[in-house]
Design an enzyme around this catalytic site. Structure first.
Site, PDB file in Angstrom:
ATOM      1  N   ASP A  73      -1.435  -0.906   5.918  1.00  0.00           N
ATOM      2  CA  ASP A  73      -1.656  -0.335   7.257  1.00  0.00           C
ATOM      3  C   ASP A  73      -3.135  -0.132   7.562  1.00  0.00           C
ATOM      4  OD1 ASP A  73      -2.018   1.852   5.461  1.00  0.00           O
ATOM      5  OD2 ASP A  73      -1.607   3.262   7.093  1.00  0.00           O
ATOM      6  N   ASP A  86       0.232   5.064   1.034  1.00  0.00           N
ATOM      7  CA  ASP A  86       0.192   5.957   2.192  1.00  0.00           C
ATOM      8  C   ASP A  86       0.202   5.180   3.503  1.00  0.00           C
ATOM      9  OD1 ASP A  86      -0.515   8.744   0.873  1.00  0.00           O
ATOM     10  OD2 ASP A  86      -1.814   7.259  -0.082  1.00  0.00           O
ATOM     11  N   ASP A 111       0.878  -1.156   0.000  1.00  0.00           N
ATOM     12  CA  ASP A 111       0.000   0.000   0.000  1.00  0.00           C
ATOM     13  C   ASP A 111       0.927   1.220   0.000  1.00  0.00           C
ATOM     14  OD1 ASP A 111      -2.374   1.642   0.482  1.00  0.00           O
ATOM     15  OD2 ASP A 111      -1.587   1.846   2.515  1.00  0.00           O
TER      16      ASP A 111
END
Length: 223
Positions: free
Chosen positions: A168, A11, A9
């Site tokens: 995250d 960000d 991922d």
């Protein structure tokens, strides 16, 4: 099955993009005569996108008269200044080097639109190294739908079981799991204080990018 690729991922996982989001929100407040707010109020809602950040920064919500103008201004500013302060998380440069030395592929699967994601990858010198960049523009359904990860695996011509997806947010883990990849959740990302990565069902949970080295070590020895 031996690991062949690691997908990230963007960000809060591969990149710490929060400083650019925070700088824009604080500048918008300052220009309206408003005092600075705690950076953490913005950081902890980044995974919710522009809408969540505007709501947190200006104590407003969708439907309010000021909300949409603020959101559009935010996006316009971000288009220009999306990679001023953003950088790899501590330890990520070393991890990427390990991945490349191990002859594994790596790439990015993000819910960030390509008009932002592509310039960031280019400006940080990552576009040339990354095997792919999958954004919402490339699929009908974004994460948590498995479609982005399925597309990534097809593009790389890899069995999903040979791919590790690192994220995250619960959406990342759900997307990877439903696509058939291995999954790793990171605690260092943009996680709401009330959320707990240990509850997402990931194959592994780490506090720092370099903790993923043990996963790579197992992959390189075929364990």
């Amino acid at each position: 099955m031996r690991l062949r690729a690691v997908l990230f991922d963007m960000d809060g996982t591969l990149l710490d993009t929060a400083p650019d989001f925070i700088a824009i929100c604080q500048a918008m407040r300052a220009e309206r005569g408003l005092p600075a707010i705690d950076d953490e109020r913005i950081r902890e809602v980044i995974s919710g996108g522009a809408r969540a950040m505007i709501a947190a920064a200006f104590a407003t919500e969708p439907g309010a008269p000021d909300f949409e103008p603020l959101r559009l201004e935010f996006l316009e500013r971000y288009q220009t200044d999306c990679a001023v302060h953003s950088k790899l998380f501590d330890g990520m440069a070393e991890l990427l080097a390990d991945i490349e030395k191990g002859n594994l592929l790596w790439g990015v699967v993000t819910n960030k639109p390509v008009r932002f994601a592509e310039p960031i990858m280019q400006q940080l010198g990552l576009a040339q190294r990354s095997a792919l960049l999958i954004c919402p523009d490339h699929v009908k359904n974004s994460k948590p739908d498995p479609e982005p990860l399925i597309l990534a695996c097809k593009t790389l011509n890899l069995d999903p079981a040979s791919v590790l997806f690192v994220g995250d947010d619960l959406r990342d883990i759900e997307s990877g799991r439903d696509a058939g990849t291995r999954t790793a959740a990171v605690r260092y990302g943009y996680i709401h204080p009330e959320d707990n990565p240990n509850n997402w069902g990931a194959d592994v949970v780490v506090d720092h990018p370099l903790e993923l080295r043990r996963v790579l070590d197992s992959a390189l020895c075929g364990c």
